[in-house]
Design an enzyme around this catalytic site. Sequence first.
Site: not given
Lengths: 280, 66
Positions: A98, A208-209
Amino acid sequence: MTRALNIGDKILAGRLFLGTAQYPSPDILRQCIEAAQPGLITVSLRRENAAGKGQKFWGILKGFNIPVLPNTAGCFTAKEAVTTAEMAREIFETNWIKLEVIADDYALAPDPVGLLYATENLIKKGFKVFPYMTEDETLAHELIDMGCDILMPWGAPIGSGRGLNNTSALKLLREKFPDITLVVDAGIGAPSHATAAMEMGYDAVLLNTAVAKAGDPVKMAAAFAKSIEAGREAYLSGIIAAQETASASTPMIDRPFWHQDYNDVILSEAPKGAKSKDLK
Amino acid sequence: MIITINGQKKNINGAPDIGSILQAEGYAGKLVAVARNGEFVPRGEYANTNLNDGDQLEIVAPMQGG
């Protein structure tokens, strides 16, 4: 299958790509992975200390047998990103990367120029590049010309939770590049944001967060898994075109009080005070 | 000579190779990767890569990431 996604020689079991950072504890991270059943999990590389904190973390993830996508998060130059990718390939035994080349600390915006330099270099070295990019169409063309068959435009700045800031450009990318795997990466806050991306025909969503910092991360992980599956199924099912006017969903044929003599005149549309005999 | 390991300066005797440094610094048997002066050094080249005064080593391991 609604959930499976082919990338290279791998069949991913889900279309949620889940980040592994910022969870309240390693155990909650483990539970979130179980709840989300992600197709991919993202990881990074950081300086290791003599206590071996990275070894413990990797021990948790290895057990899941879910493909990992290492990132180059925090790299501000193409050179740093390339070296990080090479280290990641050796550690994680994958040529997937990534690729993040970050322009500035403030928005953590992708640096398109650095991204192109790094992509060209890494593809020559045999990497499969998942570029974290702005939603710019020209940049997408350049990356595809270099050999990328996956693009990961941002939804909004990393960790902002704003959702999809530029839906028209994201839709345009989907229309222009029907054969490219498209993943919305970053900025997702609510499951509805992920659904919106999937309804547009995006192949996956990386977040994610939104899970790690939720009030109940495990429940939120499950909510995102459902929202992404719902969006995918909706896309495959053909969403109706929006229109300006109403269109009755209940059939008009055989409605009560209808009378042949009315000649399709509906009583409710008659002038005020009109009686049925007046309409004959 | 002085080398920098993960941002910390260290005084080192002789001109050891990367493998010896990893051993001496407690990284033996750990899953790590190494860059020297910004360039990746594959595992197979540790024994052939001797360090020079002023070299900067990055020793990294898997970590949480988004």
